[in-house]
Scaffold this motif. Structure first.
Motif, PDB file in Angstrom:
ATOM      1  N   ARG A  66       0.834  -1.206   0.000  1.00  0.00           N
ATOM      2  CA  ARG A  66       0.000   0.000   0.000  1.00  0.00           C
ATOM      3  C   ARG A  66       0.868   1.255   0.000  1.00  0.00           C
ATOM      4  NH1 ARG A  66      -3.790   0.688   4.527  1.00  0.00           N
ATOM      5  NH2 ARG A  66      -2.553  -0.719   5.822  1.00  0.00           N
ATOM      6  N   PRO A  67       0.636   2.186  -0.938  1.00  0.00           N
ATOM      7  CA  PRO A  67       1.447   3.406  -1.022  1.00  0.00           C
ATOM      8  C   PRO A  67       1.483   4.193   0.288  1.00  0.00           C
ATOM      9  CG  PRO A  67       0.126   3.175  -2.997  1.00  0.00           C
ATOM     10  CD  PRO A  67      -0.348   2.117  -2.038  1.00  0.00           C
ATOM     11  N   TRP A  68       0.322   4.331   0.957  1.00  0.00           N
ATOM     12  CA  TRP A  68       0.296   5.090   2.213  1.00  0.00           C
ATOM     13  C   TRP A  68       1.179   4.432   3.254  1.00  0.00           C
ATOM     14  CZ3 TRP A  68      -1.036   3.631   7.164  1.00  0.00           C
ATOM     15  CH2 TRP A  68      -1.088   4.662   8.104  1.00  0.00           C
ATOM     16  N   LEU A  69       1.057   3.109   3.382  1.00  0.00           N
ATOM     17  CA  LEU A  69       1.819   2.400   4.403  1.00  0.00           C
ATOM     18  C   LEU A  69       3.318   2.417   4.083  1.00  0.00           C
ATOM     19  CD1 LEU A  69       1.693   0.846   7.011  1.00  0.00           C
ATOM     20  CD2 LEU A  69       1.259  -1.246   5.708  1.00  0.00           C
ATOM     21  N   GLN A  70       3.647   2.344   2.814  1.00  0.00           N
ATOM     22  CA  GLN A  70       5.058   2.402   2.425  1.00  0.00           C
ATOM     23  C   GLN A  70       5.661   3.760   2.799  1.00  0.00           C
ATOM     24  OE1 GLN A  70       6.363   2.741  -1.807  1.00  0.00           O
ATOM     25  NE2 GLN A  70       7.373   0.771  -1.409  1.00  0.00           N
ATOM     26  N   ALA A  71       4.939   4.830   2.483  1.00  0.00           N
ATOM     27  CA  ALA A  71       5.426   6.169   2.827  1.00  0.00           C
ATOM     28  C   ALA A  71       5.527   6.342   4.340  1.00  0.00           C
ATOM     29  CB  ALA A  71       4.503   7.231   2.237  1.00  0.00           C
ATOM     30  N   ARG A  72       4.542   5.822   5.055  1.00  0.00           N
ATOM     31  CA  ARG A  72       4.565   5.908   6.520  1.00  0.00           C
ATOM     32  C   ARG A  72       5.762   5.140   7.086  1.00  0.00           C
ATOM     33  NH1 ARG A  72       1.054   6.998  10.831  1.00  0.00           N
ATOM     34  NH2 ARG A  72       2.342   6.852  12.694  1.00  0.00           N
ATOM     35  N   ALA A  73       6.036   3.973   6.522  1.00  0.00           N
ATOM     36  CA  ALA A  73       7.158   3.165   6.998  1.00  0.00           C
ATOM     37  C   ALA A  73       8.477   3.899   6.799  1.00  0.00           C
ATOM     38  CB  ALA A  73       7.178   1.824   6.271  1.00  0.00           C
ATOM     39  N   PHE A  74       8.673   4.507   5.633  1.00  0.00           N
ATOM     40  CA  PHE A  74       9.926   5.214   5.384  1.00  0.00           C
ATOM     41  C   PHE A  74      10.036   6.482   6.236  1.00  0.00           C
ATOM     42  CE2 PHE A  74      10.438   2.778   1.314  1.00  0.00           C
ATOM     43  CZ  PHE A  74      11.680   2.247   1.639  1.00  0.00           C
ATOM     44  N   ALA A  75       8.898   7.119   6.519  1.00  0.00           N
ATOM     45  CA  ALA A  75       8.921   8.284   7.410  1.00  0.00           C
ATOM     46  C   ALA A  75       9.377   7.881   8.810  1.00  0.00           C
ATOM     47  CB  ALA A  75       7.540   8.933   7.459  1.00  0.00           C
ATOM     48  N   ASN A  76       8.843   6.760   9.291  1.00  0.00           N
ATOM     49  CA  ASN A  76       9.248   6.269  10.603  1.00  0.00           C
ATOM     50  C   ASN A  76      10.722   5.874  10.614  1.00  0.00           C
ATOM     51  OD1 ASN A  76       6.271   6.165  10.976  1.00  0.00           O
ATOM     52  ND2 ASN A  76       6.841   5.163  12.883  1.00  0.00           N
ATOM     53  N   LEU A  77      11.162   5.212   9.549  1.00  0.00           N
ATOM     54  CA  LEU A  77      12.567   4.813   9.460  1.00  0.00           C
ATOM     55  C   LEU A  77      13.488   6.032   9.415  1.00  0.00           C
ATOM     56  CD1 LEU A  77      12.427   1.776   7.003  1.00  0.00           C
ATOM     57  CD2 LEU A  77      12.965   1.735   9.441  1.00  0.00           C
ATOM     58  N   ALA A  78      13.048   7.090   8.756  1.00  0.00           N
ATOM     59  CA  ALA A  78      13.843   8.326   8.724  1.00  0.00           C
ATOM     60  C   ALA A  78      14.002   8.883  10.133  1.00  0.00           C
ATOM     61  CB  ALA A  78      13.173   9.358   7.823  1.00  0.00           C
ATOM     62  N   SER A  79      12.921   8.821  10.909  1.00  0.00           N
ATOM     63  CA  SER A  79      12.970   9.310  12.285  1.00  0.00           C
ATOM     64  C   SER A  79      13.935   8.484  13.134  1.00  0.00           C
ATOM     65  CB  SER A  79      11.565   9.275  12.893  1.00  0.00           C
ATOM     66  OG  SER A  79      11.564   9.796  14.201  1.00  0.00           O
ATOM     67  N   HIS A  80      13.881   7.165  12.966  1.00  0.00           N
ATOM     68  CA  HIS A  80      14.781   6.290  13.728  1.00  0.00           C
ATOM     69  C   HIS A  80      16.240   6.508  13.317  1.00  0.00           C
ATOM     70  CE1 HIS A  80      11.336   4.480  15.456  1.00  0.00           C
ATOM     71  NE2 HIS A  80      10.994   3.763  14.403  1.00  0.00           N
ATOM     72  N   ALA A  81      16.472   6.653  12.017  1.00  0.00           N
ATOM     73  CA  ALA A  81      17.836   6.870  11.526  1.00  0.00           C
ATOM     74  C   ALA A  81      18.401   8.193  12.057  1.00  0.00           C
ATOM     75  CB  ALA A  81      17.855   6.852  10.001  1.00  0.00           C
TER      76      ALA A  81
ATOM     77  N   GLU B  10       9.284  11.239   1.085  1.00  0.00           N
ATOM     78  CA  GLU B  10       8.765  12.421   0.382  1.00  0.00           C
ATOM     79  C   GLU B  10       8.234  12.055  -0.995  1.00  0.00           C
ATOM     80  OE1 GLU B  10      10.336  16.571   1.419  1.00  0.00           O
ATOM     81  OE2 GLU B  10      12.125  15.367   1.048  1.00  0.00           O
ATOM     82  N   ARG B  11       8.938  11.186  -1.689  1.00  0.00           N
ATOM     83  CA  ARG B  11       8.447  10.734  -2.997  1.00  0.00           C
ATOM     84  C   ARG B  11       7.127   9.988  -2.841  1.00  0.00           C
ATOM     85  NH1 ARG B  11      12.979   7.707  -6.338  1.00  0.00           N
ATOM     86  NH2 ARG B  11      14.126   7.494  -4.393  1.00  0.00           N
ATOM     87  N   GLY B  12       7.019   9.239  -1.740  1.00  0.00           N
ATOM     88  CA  GLY B  12       5.795   8.478  -1.491  1.00  0.00           C
ATOM     89  C   GLY B  12       4.601   9.355  -1.192  1.00  0.00           C
ATOM     90  N   ILE B  13       4.779  10.388  -0.357  1.00  0.00           N
ATOM     91  CA  ILE B  13       3.629  11.207   0.041  1.00  0.00           C
ATOM     92  C   ILE B  13       3.143  12.084  -1.109  1.00  0.00           C
ATOM     93  CG2 ILE B  13       4.264  11.187   2.479  1.00  0.00           C
ATOM     94  CD1 ILE B  13       5.231  14.050   2.179  1.00  0.00           C
ATOM     95  N   ARG B  14       3.994  12.333  -2.092  1.00  0.00           N
ATOM     96  CA  ARG B  14       3.553  13.131  -3.243  1.00  0.00           C
ATOM     97  C   ARG B  14       2.476  12.414  -4.044  1.00  0.00           C
ATOM     98  NH1 ARG B  14       9.018  15.303  -3.520  1.00  0.00           N
ATOM     99  NH2 ARG B  14       9.756  13.597  -4.838  1.00  0.00           N
ATOM    100  N   ARG B  15       2.402  11.106  -3.884  1.00  0.00           N
ATOM    101  CA  ARG B  15       1.390  10.322  -4.620  1.00  0.00           C
ATOM    102  C   ARG B  15       0.076  10.217  -3.838  1.00  0.00           C
ATOM    103  NH1 ARG B  15       5.562   6.296  -4.926  1.00  0.00           N
ATOM    104  NH2 ARG B  15       4.136   4.828  -3.922  1.00  0.00           N
ATOM    105  N   LEU B  16       0.052  10.765  -2.634  1.00  0.00           N
ATOM    106  CA  LEU B  16      -1.110  10.610  -1.770  1.00  0.00           C
ATOM    107  C   LEU B  16      -2.007  11.839  -1.811  1.00  0.00           C
ATOM    108  CD1 LEU B  16       0.703   9.118   1.366  1.00  0.00           C
ATOM    109  CD2 LEU B  16      -0.392   7.858  -0.509  1.00  0.00           C
ATOM    110  N   SER B  17      -3.230  11.674  -1.303  1.00  0.00           N
ATOM    111  CA  SER B  17      -4.152  12.805  -1.177  1.00  0.00           C
ATOM    112  C   SER B  17      -3.671  13.717  -0.050  1.00  0.00           C
ATOM    113  CB  SER B  17      -5.561  12.297  -0.852  1.00  0.00           C
ATOM    114  OG  SER B  17      -5.594  11.774   0.469  1.00  0.00           O
TER     115      SER B  17
END
Length: 229
Positions: free
Chosen positions: A25-40, A57-64
């Motif tokens: 799911r695009p939303w979940l993928q973007a959310r996962a990378f956002a969380n990983l960015a925070s952890h990193a 950021e690339r992921g959220i551009r595809r979202l509403s």
């Protein structure tokens, strides 16, 4: 950090990155990378942070706009941890513009509350207040006032934060605000004021939580002081 622990952390992040890449799911993928960015960012891993932030950021551009708003707060926290205030501010401003254009009332309310929290994180209290005024009829006053009191603590407006905290009706929200005030008093070496703030939390369960948080903070403070000695 030992080499063994560092290797285990690297392996966990590699596994997490692979799982995020394969998320359907695009939303979940973007959310996962956002969380990983925070952890990193928290781990001080600059290359991973930059990579994960770019993916998110690339992921959220595809979202509403609404779906973006559910992820943006995590990205702002990540940028703050990575000491990128300009990027965090840019994300917050973009989310604010998006949120005000959302037509569905409940989605607009939730998105604006995210913007409110985003501005608190970056320390822009004027814009946070503007959000409150813009969506005044939707605001859950106690929760928002608690957030605002905590933001005041962070910039040193302790007396103002304590006054606001004591005025909050909901016991949980009042506890959240006043225990941050109590910790600030301890950091200032004012044990009497700390005790007074804790005593203003009248419900015993919330008081227990506040006392526990205070104890942990004092322990951390002692350890940090001892290590400098």
């Amino acid at each position: 950090m030992t080499d063994d622990i560092a290797a285990k952390i690297e392996a966990l992040l590699d596994e997490a990155e692979n799982a995020a890449t394969l998320a359907a799911r695009p939303w979940l993928q973007a959310r996962a990378f956002a969380n990983l960015a925070s952890h990193a960012a928290a781990l001080g891993d600059g290359p991973r942070f930059s990579r994960y932030l770019d993916y998110a950021e690339r992921g959220i551009r595809r979202l509403s706009p609404f779906d973006r708003s559910t992820i943006i707060l995590t990205l702002i926290r990540a940028c703050t941890k990575a000491n990128m205030p300009e990027k965090a501010t840019s994300l917050a401003e973009s989310a604010d513009i998006d949120a005000r254009r959302i037509r569905t009332p409940w989605k607009r309310r939730i998105s604006l509350e995210t913007c409110f929290r985003s501005y608190l994180i970056i320390g822009d209290l004027d814009r946070a207040r503007d959000i409150l005024e813009f969506q005044e009829k939707y605001v859950d006053g106690d929760y928002q006032m608690s957030d605002l009191a905590i933001a005041m603590v962070k910039i040193g407006r302790i007396a103002e934060a304590e006054k606001l905290g004591r005025s909050i009706g909901d016991s949980g929200c009042r506890s959240l605000a006043l225990r941050k005030v109590a910790i600030a008093h301890i950091c200032d070496g004012n044990a009497e004021a700390c005790h007074a703030a804790i005593e203003a939390i009248t419900e015993l369960g919330w008081k227990a939580i506040a006392l526990g948080e205070l104890a942990e903070h004092m322990g951390t403070l002692f350890t940090a002081t001892a290590s400098k000695a």
